[in-house]
Scaffold this motif. Structure first.
Motif, PDB file in Angstrom:
ATOM      1  N   UNK A 101      28.156   5.399 -29.531  1.00 31.38           N
ATOM      2  CA  UNK A 101      27.032   4.735 -30.512  1.00 31.38           C
ATOM      3  C   UNK A 101      27.483   4.944 -31.967  1.00 31.38           C
ATOM      4  N   UNK A 102      28.222   6.077 -32.237  1.00 29.73           N
ATOM      5  CA  UNK A 102      28.585   6.147 -33.671  1.00 29.73           C
ATOM      6  C   UNK A 102      29.863   5.068 -34.179  1.00 29.73           C
ATOM      7  N   UNK A 103      30.555   4.554 -33.337  1.00 25.57           N
ATOM      8  CA  UNK A 103      31.324   3.596 -33.461  1.00 25.57           C
ATOM      9  C   UNK A 103      30.738   2.297 -33.493  1.00 25.57           C
ATOM     10  N   UNK A 104      29.859   1.952 -32.681  1.00 23.10           N
ATOM     11  CA  UNK A 104      29.136   0.684 -32.627  1.00 23.10           C
ATOM     12  C   UNK A 104      28.207   0.714 -33.911  1.00 23.10           C
ATOM     13  N   UNK A 105      27.535   1.758 -34.205  1.00 21.62           N
ATOM     14  CA  UNK A 105      26.714   1.639 -35.461  1.00 21.62           C
ATOM     15  C   UNK A 105      27.492   1.443 -36.710  1.00 21.62           C
ATOM     16  N   UNK A 106      28.754   1.876 -37.083  1.00 15.85           N
ATOM     17  CA  UNK A 106      29.401   1.790 -38.299  1.00 15.85           C
ATOM     18  C   UNK A 106      30.352   0.564 -38.212  1.00 15.85           C
ATOM     19  N   UNK A 107      30.414  -0.119 -37.027  1.00 15.94           N
ATOM     20  CA  UNK A 107      30.969  -1.161 -36.895  1.00 15.94           C
ATOM     21  C   UNK A 107      32.425  -1.484 -37.418  1.00 15.94           C
ATOM     22  N   UNK A 138      35.977   1.471 -23.802  1.00 20.48           N
ATOM     23  CA  UNK A 138      36.173   0.100 -23.490  1.00 20.48           C
ATOM     24  C   UNK A 138      34.970  -0.487 -22.801  1.00 20.48           C
ATOM     25  N   UNK A 139      34.457   0.140 -21.994  1.00 24.27           N
ATOM     26  CA  UNK A 139      33.369  -0.431 -21.327  1.00 24.27           C
ATOM     27  C   UNK A 139      31.952  -0.499 -22.379  1.00 24.27           C
ATOM     28  N   UNK A 140      31.839   0.503 -23.119  1.00 18.82           N
ATOM     29  CA  UNK A 140      30.555   0.388 -23.955  1.00 18.82           C
ATOM     30  C   UNK A 140      31.094  -0.361 -25.204  1.00 18.82           C
ATOM     31  N   UNK A 141      32.153  -0.690 -25.722  1.00 17.96           N
ATOM     32  CA  UNK A 141      32.682  -1.361 -26.880  1.00 17.96           C
ATOM     33  C   UNK A 141      33.419  -2.779 -26.447  1.00 17.96           C
ATOM     34  N   UNK A 142      32.570  -3.672 -25.843  1.00 14.52           N
ATOM     35  CA  UNK A 142      33.258  -4.647 -25.485  1.00 14.52           C
ATOM     36  C   UNK A 142      33.912  -5.800 -26.187  1.00 14.52           C
TER      37      UNK A 142
END
Length: 266
Positions: free
Chosen positions: A33-39, A57-61
């Motif tokens: 979530x932290x990685x996805x939110x910071x983009x 890899x699964x969560x950050x396609x």
């Protein structure tokens, strides 16, 4: 002019079954979530094992990943992988080398380090501009001061061999703060063909967040900013910060904070 993009370095803590309530299964969603939110468009991780990398890899396609594990170069040990947003960047070349006196030998130990250490690098083409940059990501020894010094020198030498005049980004957990020998070797203008600068010193808007990048999962460990982003000329830095995201009340997703810089090709 090239659009800004974000670069992140993040030690996610290896999947240690002895971490109790801070074990990977409890915090892995917080890391993703932290990685996805910071983009970040470019992302250098430290310490993930194969199962952790598979989860991310699964969560950050939108990310493509490159890198080999440090023990055998095949399946065993921690990775220092690079993830890049394939909507923004296209891969041209990649490889991993070991921080040792035999950099091509998988699993080789360097100097006084107790564990193998690696550098993964990727040559990437910016789809927006058709320009090329090189991203290198690493994790220096935590217990070998000689290894850190020699690793910094080897890193500079190898990157000179692997690159021409492309802008260069280096991310990692260097297990040293600014002013310590390994850090000063990395930014030494005499250590390589081109000068590397700590992005915190090039940031137009200075630094955001605490002056540390280490936690005990629940509290900050003061004055331990050992995770860094370095850039060469050809890259403009707008912002730099340490991200203190929580995944639950009073709990951080890792024992390190991610460090983030907003950059663009000049």
């Amino acid at each position: 002019m090239t659009a800004w993009f974000r670069v992140m370095t993040y030690n996610v803590r290896y999947d240690n079954p002895e971490d109790g309530e801070h074990r990977w299964a409890n915090r892995r969603e917080g890391v993703a979530d932290t990685i996805r939110f910071r983009e970040p468009s470019l992302l250098g991780l430290q310490e993930p094992l194969a199962n952790q990398l598979s989860y991310l890899q699964d969560r950050l396609p939108n990310y493509e990943w490159v890198g080999d594990p440090r023990v055998d170069g095949d399946e065993e040990g921690e990775y220092s992988p690079i993830g890049f947003d394939e909507r923004r960047f296209a891969l041209e070349a990649t490889d991993t080398f070991w921080l040792s006196e035999t950099p091509e030998r998988a699993g080789s130990l360097g100097w006084d380090a107790r564990h193998p250490r690696i550098v993964t690098w990727a040559r990437l083409r910016d789809r927006d501009t058709d320009r090329v940059l090189v991203h290198a990501n690493t994790h220096f020894s935590h217990d070998g001061p000689r290894a850190r010094r020699h690793s910094a020198r080897l890193l500079r030498e190898r990157l000179d061999e692997l690159t021409d005049d492309e802008p260069l980004i280096v991310t990692g957990d260097f297990n040293c703060i600014a002013g310590e020998p390994a850090h000063e070797t990395i930014i030494d203008p005499e250590a390589g063909r081109r000068t590397l600068y700590n992005a915190i010193d090039r940031s137009e808007y200075g630094h955001h967040g605490p002056e540390t990048s280490v936690t005990d999962f629940e509290h900050l460990v003061p004055s331990r900013k050992i995770d860094h982003i370095f850039v060469t000329d050809g890259l403009e830095v707008r912002q730099h910060g340490v991200c203190t995201d929580l995944y639950a009340e009073g709990r951080y997703p890792s024992d390190h904070f991610p460090v983030l810089a907003q950059v663009r090709l000049e």
